[in-house]
Design a protein around this motif. Structure first.
Motif, PDB file in Angstrom:
ATOM      1  N   ALA A   1       3.059  -3.989   7.109  1.00 23.60           N
ATOM      2  CA  ALA A   1       1.562  -4.144   7.803  1.00 23.60           C
ATOM      3  C   ALA A   1       0.621  -4.240   6.666  1.00 23.60           C
ATOM      4  N   GLU A   2       0.903  -4.260   5.294  1.00 27.23           N
ATOM      5  CA  GLU A   2       0.201  -4.806   4.352  1.00 27.23           C
ATOM      6  C   GLU A   2       0.301  -6.194   3.909  1.00 27.23           C
ATOM      7  N   THR A   3       0.817  -7.123   4.565  1.00 24.04           N
ATOM      8  CA  THR A   3       1.167  -8.383   4.552  1.00 24.04           C
ATOM      9  C   THR A   3      -0.201  -9.027   3.876  1.00 24.04           C
TER      10      THR A   3
ATOM     11  N   GLY B   1      -4.719   7.519  -3.273  1.00 28.30           N
ATOM     12  CA  GLY B   1      -3.763   8.194  -2.499  1.00 28.30           C
ATOM     13  C   GLY B   1      -2.643   7.342  -2.122  1.00 28.30           C
ATOM     14  N   HIS B   2      -2.309   6.145  -2.384  1.00 21.27           N
ATOM     15  CA  HIS B   2      -1.509   5.316  -1.864  1.00 21.27           C
ATOM     16  C   HIS B   2      -0.544   4.460  -2.774  1.00 21.27           C
ATOM     17  N   GLY B   3      -0.992   3.572  -3.474  1.00 20.73           N
ATOM     18  CA  GLY B   3      -0.122   2.995  -4.631  1.00 20.73           C
ATOM     19  C   GLY B   3      -0.733   1.881  -5.181  1.00 20.73           C
TER      20      GLY B   3
ATOM     21  N   SER C   1       6.543   0.770   0.301  1.00 16.19           N
ATOM     22  CA  SER C   1       6.453  -0.514  -0.817  1.00 16.19           C
ATOM     23  C   SER C   1       6.808  -1.716   0.084  1.00 16.19           C
ATOM     24  N   ASN C   2       6.405  -3.004  -0.724  1.00 11.61           N
ATOM     25  CA  ASN C   2       6.501  -4.173  -0.059  1.00 11.61           C
ATOM     26  C   ASN C   2       6.428  -5.244  -1.327  1.00 11.61           C
ATOM     27  N   PHE C   3       7.282  -6.344  -1.040  1.00 11.95           N
ATOM     28  CA  PHE C   3       7.500  -7.380  -2.291  1.00 11.95           C
ATOM     29  C   PHE C   3       7.417  -8.956  -1.505  1.00 11.95           C
TER      30      PHE C   3
ATOM     31  N   LEU D   1       3.935  -7.419  -6.191  1.00 11.63           N
ATOM     32  CA  LEU D   1       4.758  -6.366  -5.860  1.00 11.63           C
ATOM     33  C   LEU D   1       3.941  -4.903  -5.656  1.00 11.63           C
ATOM     34  N   HIS D   2       4.248  -4.135  -4.757  1.00  9.57           N
ATOM     35  CA  HIS D   2       3.558  -2.927  -4.494  1.00  9.57           C
ATOM     36  C   HIS D   2       4.351  -1.719  -4.346  1.00  9.57           C
ATOM     37  N   THR D   3       4.112  -0.900  -5.106  1.00  9.55           N
ATOM     38  CA  THR D   3       4.921   0.438  -5.305  1.00  9.55           C
ATOM     39  C   THR D   3       4.135   1.563  -4.993  1.00  9.55           C
ATOM     40  N   HIS D   4       4.750   2.594  -4.402  1.00  7.78           N
ATOM     41  CA  HIS D   4       4.214   4.131  -4.046  1.00  7.78           C
ATOM     42  C   HIS D   4       4.725   5.195  -5.145  1.00  7.78           C
ATOM     43  N   SER D   5       4.212   5.033  -6.373  1.00  9.77           N
ATOM     44  CA  SER D   5       4.840   6.237  -7.258  1.00  9.77           C
ATOM     45  C   SER D   5       4.015   7.368  -6.987  1.00  9.77           C
TER      46      SER D   5
END
Ligand SMILES: [Zn+2]
Length: 216
Positions: free
Chosen positions: A77-79, A170-172, A32-34, A96-100
């Motif tokens: 890496a996903e900036t 398959g990611h988020g 995840s990244n925020f 906001l990015h999550t990996h649920s």
């Protein structure tokens, strides 16, 4: 949000949001990244590979809107998926990015877009006033080529509008808002909606008559 918002405040908000999303199981391992916009030309973002439930001030850094580090640290890496949104829409103040599990499951079973309708919680999303609305969440193929993925997302948004969120297969999940509170409200509502969507389809499958029943 104003241009005078301090980096310190942005870092505190990202630390708080990380703890809250991690507690709900949306950010396993160091995923995840925020990020949070600081002004027209830069934002604060989580440093690559940090545990989102245990974020400290040293786990937050500054980048410009081309995704380049402004303080020597290495961003996620996903900036570029964050800066694509800030550049496209100046009203976006936080991403906001999550990996649920549910985001990954739903994204693996849908081609094109996830369509969700008829639910009261849709009203948690900016601009949606009634449960009698249809939310479209596009699903993009996963890739390690983030430049290409950011271009795909941007192309889709040019055709369909920025919307509220998207999934990567398959990611988020990615969502955003005018500020951290709105982005948090969006991502929690979306996680609920994806959870509902998954269970709704599970129920449909379970209630379909089996082949034996149909023959009988
Ligand atoms: Zn990710």
């Amino acid at each position: 949000m104003t241009i005078s918002d301090s980096y310190e405040q942005a870092a505190a908000e990202l630390i708080r949001v990380g703890r809250r999303l991690w507690q709900q199981g949306f950010c396993p391992a160091t995923s995840s990244n925020f990020s949070r916009r600081l002004d027209a030309g830069q934002c604060a973002i989580t440093v690559s590979g940090r545990d989102k439930g245990l974020l400290q001030h040293t786990d937050i850094m500054r980048i410009d809107m081309n995704g380049l580090s402004l303080d020597g640290q290495t961003p996620s890496a996903e900036t570029l998926l964050h800066t694509q949104l800030y550049r496209r829409d100046t009203s976006i103040g936080a991403v906001l990015h999550t990996h649920s599990v549910k985001a990954a499951l739903v994204s693996m079973h849908v081609t094109g877009s996830v369509m969700i309708e008829g639910l009261e919680l849709l009203k948690a999303l900016k601009g949606i006033k009634t449960h009698q609305s249809t939310l479209e969440i596009p699903v993009f193929d996963n890739t390690q080529d983030i430049v290409a993925l950011a271009q795909d997302v941007d192309r889709w948004m040019t055709q369909h509008g920025t919307g509220h969120a998207y999934l990567i297969k398959g990611h988020g999940l990615y969502s955003w808002g005018a500020n951290i509170s709105e982005a948090l409200r969006h991502i929690e509502a979306l996680e609920y909606l994806l959870d509902y969507y998954w269970h709704q389809n599970e129920l449909r499958l379970n209630f379909l008559p089996t082949n034996t029943e149909r023959r009988g």
